[in-house]
Design a protein around this motif. Structure first.
Motif, PDB file in Angstrom:
ATOM      1  N   PRO A  70      35.425  46.557  42.130  1.00  0.00           N
ATOM      2  CA  PRO A  70      35.532  45.380  43.025  1.00  0.00           C
ATOM      3  C   PRO A  70      35.765  44.108  42.221  1.00  0.00           C
ATOM      4  CG  PRO A  70      33.592  46.721  43.527  1.00  0.00           C
ATOM      5  CD  PRO A  70      34.113  47.194  42.215  1.00  0.00           C
ATOM      6  N   VAL A  71      36.589  43.231  42.771  1.00  0.00           N
ATOM      7  CA  VAL A  71      36.918  41.981  42.078  1.00  0.00           C
ATOM      8  C   VAL A  71      36.777  40.798  43.021  1.00  0.00           C
ATOM      9  CG1 VAL A  71      38.483  43.114  40.459  1.00  0.00           C
ATOM     10  CG2 VAL A  71      39.381  42.205  42.606  1.00  0.00           C
ATOM     11  N   HIS A  72      36.599  39.629  42.429  1.00  0.00           N
ATOM     12  CA  HIS A  72      36.598  38.356  43.139  1.00  0.00           C
ATOM     13  C   HIS A  72      37.898  37.640  42.781  1.00  0.00           C
ATOM     14  CE1 HIS A  72      32.834  37.994  45.173  1.00  0.00           C
ATOM     15  NE2 HIS A  72      32.107  38.212  44.091  1.00  0.00           N
ATOM     16  N   PRO A  73      38.723  37.293  43.753  1.00  0.00           N
ATOM     17  CA  PRO A  73      39.941  36.532  43.417  1.00  0.00           C
ATOM     18  C   PRO A  73      39.610  35.053  43.180  1.00  0.00           C
ATOM     19  CG  PRO A  73      39.838  36.968  45.779  1.00  0.00           C
ATOM     20  CD  PRO A  73      38.649  37.661  45.171  1.00  0.00           C
ATOM     21  N   HIS A  74      40.205  34.495  42.139  1.00  0.00           N
ATOM     22  CA  HIS A  74      40.016  33.081  41.814  1.00  0.00           C
ATOM     23  C   HIS A  74      41.375  32.490  41.460  1.00  0.00           C
ATOM     24  CE1 HIS A  74      35.658  33.712  41.508  1.00  0.00           C
ATOM     25  NE2 HIS A  74      35.911  34.751  40.725  1.00  0.00           N
ATOM     26  N   ASP A  81      41.743  37.389  38.952  1.00  0.00           N
ATOM     27  CA  ASP A  81      40.781  38.310  39.541  1.00  0.00           C
ATOM     28  C   ASP A  81      39.697  38.649  38.524  1.00  0.00           C
ATOM     29  OD1 ASP A  81      42.304  38.258  41.755  1.00  0.00           O
ATOM     30  OD2 ASP A  81      42.748  40.395  41.842  1.00  0.00           O
ATOM     31  N   GLY A  82      38.435  38.449  38.930  1.00  0.00           N
ATOM     32  CA  GLY A  82      37.314  38.723  38.047  1.00  0.00           C
ATOM     33  C   GLY A  82      36.442  39.830  38.596  1.00  0.00           C
ATOM     34  N   LYS A  86      33.220  41.817  39.737  1.00  0.00           N
ATOM     35  CA  LYS A  86      31.997  41.336  40.360  1.00  0.00           C
ATOM     36  C   LYS A  86      30.770  41.641  39.522  1.00  0.00           C
ATOM     37  CE  LYS A  86      33.516  41.534  45.207  1.00  0.00           C
ATOM     38  NZ  LYS A  86      33.251  42.114  46.537  1.00  0.00           N
ATOM     39  N   SER A  87      30.813  42.772  38.831  1.00  0.00           N
ATOM     40  CA  SER A  87      29.648  43.203  38.054  1.00  0.00           C
ATOM     41  C   SER A  87      30.102  43.886  36.778  1.00  0.00           C
ATOM     42  CB  SER A  87      28.789  44.163  38.889  1.00  0.00           C
ATOM     43  OG  SER A  87      27.820  44.803  38.092  1.00  0.00           O
ATOM     44  N   LEU A 124      34.277  33.504  34.952  1.00  0.00           N
ATOM     45  CA  LEU A 124      34.064  34.044  36.304  1.00  0.00           C
ATOM     46  C   LEU A 124      34.443  35.515  36.392  1.00  0.00           C
ATOM     47  CD1 LEU A 124      35.530  31.030  38.344  1.00  0.00           C
ATOM     48  CD2 LEU A 124      33.126  31.484  37.799  1.00  0.00           C
ATOM     49  N   ALA A 130      36.865  37.006  34.898  1.00  0.00           N
ATOM     50  CA  ALA A 130      38.311  37.226  34.772  1.00  0.00           C
ATOM     51  C   ALA A 130      38.795  36.809  33.392  1.00  0.00           C
ATOM     52  CB  ALA A 130      39.064  36.449  35.848  1.00  0.00           C
TER      53      ALA A 130
END
Length: 746
Positions: A226-230, A387-388, A390-391, A430, A432
């Protein structure tokens, strides 16, 4: 017809296939094998197989385990049996295994090297050996009859490995007399007794307890990441803040160690006390302080003085590094981290002798650390820009699935350490990868400098002087202004906005560097965006009024004489100007030059001086002999992985393989053996080679190359002379390396 051996299968493959094999398994080409038989033998050794499996993912290794479960190391097995055991299509995995010569043969007769079980372990897929007593038995019914404690024990062994150590396997007892779960399971035949202290779970029970499958569907699929988009700019600016902190802490470390170098431990490394002092002074964690010290040494900014009492001392590179722009300073540290053949995360742990591992010690050296570091960063680089993860633990799980046999016991910890260090350095923000880090991974240093310049906040040319004698820098200062503020004020708090404190001691420090009160007034008047408080002006004037009333100077030597006329004669001589002689009292001269040089100069001018010690006695200043400066020890760097074999290099090795195979396959007559020893007669070998040249006959030769590797060749000689046999293929064979020769029969 299926190949009967790995050598036969390799011999039938194309040159492109063998080239790809040599490139994927670098160890097979060192030293170059003489023929395919040697290549196959080398490829089948346990050590080589273990290395070939290091980069294979969990699914591909599962297919290899399935082949071993089916007994492919002893007899050929069909593809359908392997696919049924795995539970899905295995075509792609088999292609990867064939490309590495870990599997060979047709789909109807797949085989693996006999030593594969030694390399991968005795329990493929974590399952034990089959039990003849359970063949055809209703395993589910047998499991339903056991108690809860027995079932819990079987379930634990089913997860693998299937071996258990116990004291209850000493005797085979009937079920009526069995007391413990192990004894009852042995009596029922649900455990196999290997020795007095070892039991093994039969394969049939292990598969049944796993739900009837050898591999779960979840284990054969790569975990999700899973990733967080930034926004890329947000990632870069966040990481740039960490990079600025890194530079500030590194500057503080260098300044501190330049003033008071910490000692080198007798066993090497940095002591616990010195590490804690550094962490306290910089207000950071000890792990962070360890990384800073390792980076400073790795970048060549600090080195072991190697003196009688060694210390960690900054090198001359410190000054040029401090004078460089922030982007260049960051690039230096970032490149040093990428190439650092050490694991700073190991510091603080325990070695094999249960002793603490010190920072900068040899115990932290790991030549493959750069490879592991780049592997983690490459996984982040595969994600879309910005994209970073999550964990970090989720990234650990993905990389563990992709290469479960790589990295040993530190595999997962290395990923965590790398992510923490990359965040500290500004490689990652973050979760990424930053634009500058991507450029460095692509070996594009100019683009990396441009990216970090864009991310770093623009330097400011002004400060805000407050009424409480604090000065606020609203961002990174221009180098000249930063140097001025460092000279006249002390940092009270650092960050995106640095706060300086001006005190009497800091003003005195600025005056000690040669600055005047007028220059300090001008500095604050021109660089402060706020009015200069009157208290600051009064402080500067007050300190300057008392500064320098008592003055001191330096002198390298002195001359004294009761005869003032003689001193006047010395001052009138050109030697006085040459050696900077000055009169400070009617009977005393001083010079900035060493005493020995002054004495020699006076004697050359016709005077007869004598040197004296503190007690007034005459000293002998003659030179004690020539001295050579100690040579600095060359810096050692991590080797990383072996160099990749080029297509051209692999092609030459394949050509030699084909030649060696041809030589082994050709019929030949009686061979002439080269005599042993340099003084023996080689006329028989020369006569045979000359006969073959005149008759245009092919000749089989055995020779040893410069590496000491023996091989065979079939050559059509065109000339023999000058100690060399020249073949029609433009190859040259030194005669002293030819061990045997024979004519090839027509």
């Amino acid at each position: 017809m299926p190949a009967t051996s790995l050598a036969d299968w390799l011999r039938a493959e194309s040159d492109d296939t063998l080239t790809a094999l040599l490139r994927s398994r670098r160890d097979l080409s060192t030293p170059p094998p003489s023929d395919t038989t040697v290549l196959a033998t080398r490829a089948g050794t346990p050590g080589s197989i273990a290395r070939a499996c290091e980069d294979l993912d969990t699914f591909t290794l599962a297919v290899l385990d399935a082949l071993l479960l089916e007994g492919a190391d002893a007899d050929p097995v069909p593809l359908a049996a392997v696919a049924a055991l795995v539970g899905t299509d295995v075509t792609a995995a088999l292609a990867r295994l064939r490309a590495r010569a870990l599997v060979w043969g047709s789909d109807d007769a797949l085989r693996v090297p006999p030593s594969a079980r030694d390399a991968l372990g005795p329990f493929p897929a974590g399952l034990g050996a089959p039990s003849p007593a359970l063949a055809g038995a209703d395993v589910e019914t047998l499991l339903a009859e056991v108690g809860s404690d027995e079932h819990a024990l079987l379930t634990k062994l089913a997860a693998g490995p299937p071996i258990g150590r116990t004291r209850d396997a000493t005797h085979d007892l009937p079920l009526a007399r069995a007391e413990t779960p192990v004894q009852r399971l042995l009596a029922r035949g649900l455990l196999l007794r290997r020795d007095d202290q070892t039991v093994e779970l039969p394969r049939e029970l292990g598969i049944a307890l796993r739900g009837g499958v050898v591999f779960t569907e979840r284990s054969l699929s790569e975990p999700d990441l899973p990733v967080h988009p930034h926004q890329t700019s947000t990632v870069d600016k966040t990481a740039a803040g960490e990079a600025m902190e890194l530079l500030r802490h590194t500057e503080a470390l260098l300044t501190s160690w330049a003033e008071q170098p910490p000692p080198v431990l007798k066993s090497g490394g940095l002591g616990v006390r010195e590490l804690r002092k550094l962490a306290k002074d910089l207000e950071i964690e000890e792990a962070h302080a360890t990384l800073l010290a390792e980076l400073a040494v790795g970048a060549g900014l600090v080195a072991d003085s190697e003196a009688a009492t060694p210390e960690w001392v900054p090198t001359t590179l410190m000054d040029s590094w401090l004078a460089s722009p922030a982007a260049q300073r960051w690039i230096t540290l970032a490149q040093a981290w990428l190439e650092l053949p050490r694991l700073p995360g190991l510091a603080g742990g325990r070695d094999a002798k249960d002793k603490p591992i010190a920072p900068l010690s040899e115990e932290l050296r790991r030549p493959l650390a750069p490879v592991a570091r780049r592997r983690v960063l490459a996984a982040l680089a595969e994600l879309p820009a910005g994209d970073g993860v999550k964990s970090t633990d989720e990234l650990v799980a993905v990389l563990a699935w992709r290469a479960p046999r790589r990295g040993g016991r530190l595999r997962d910890e290395t990923v965590r350490w790398t992510m923490a260090e990359a965040t500290t350095l500004g490689f990652v923000g973050l979760g990424a990868l930053t634009s500058a880090a991507r450029a460095l991974l692509d070996e594009d240093r100019p683009r990396a400098v441009e990216a970090i310049l864009d991310a770093l906040p623009a330097p400011v040319d002004h400060v805000l002087v407050q009424a409480d004698l604090t000065v606020v820098a609203p961002g990174p200062l221009e180098p000249e202004l930063a140097a001025e503020m460092a000279a006249v004020a002390d940092v009270e708090s650092a960050g995106h906005a640095t706060v300086y404190r001006i005190t009497e001691a800091s003003v005195r420090r600025a005056l000690d560097t040669g600055r005047t009160a007028d220059e300090l007034h001008a500095l604050f008047r021109t660089k402060s965006a706020t009015p200069v408080p009157q208290a600051l002006s009064y402080l500067v004037d007050d300190v300057a009024r008392r500064h320098g009333r008592l003055r001191g100077g330096a002198a390298g030597s002195f001359l004294r004489c009761d005869d003032e006329a003689l001193l006047a004669e010395v001052l009138a001589n050109p030697v006085a100007e040459e050696y900077d002689l000055r009169l400070i009292a009617p009977t005393v001269l001083i010079s900035s030059f060493p005493l020995a040089e002054v004495i020699d100069g006076l004697r050359a001018a016709g005077f007869a001086p004598a040197a004296e010690g503190p007690d007034g006695r005459v000293l002998d200043l003659r030179h004690g002999g020539r001295r050579l400066p100690a040579k600095a020890r060359a810096a050692r760097r991590g080797t990383g992985e072996p160099a990749v074999l080029t297509d051209e290099q692999a092609g030459r090795i394949v050509s030699n393989l084909r030649a060696g195979d041809a030589a082994s396959a050709r019929r030949r007559g009686a061979a002439v053996r080269a005599p042993v020893g340099g003084g023996a007669d080689t006329s028989a070998t020369l006569e045979l080679l000359s006969r073959a040249t005149l008759g245009r006959r092919e000749v089989w030769i055995g020779f040893v190359d410069s590496r000491g590797t023996a091989s065979q060749r079939v050559v059509r000689p065109v000339r023999v002379g000058s100690g060399v046999l020249e073949g029609a293929d433009n190859e040259r064979y030194p005669l002293h390396r030819i061990t045997s020769a024979a004519l090839v029969e027509e």
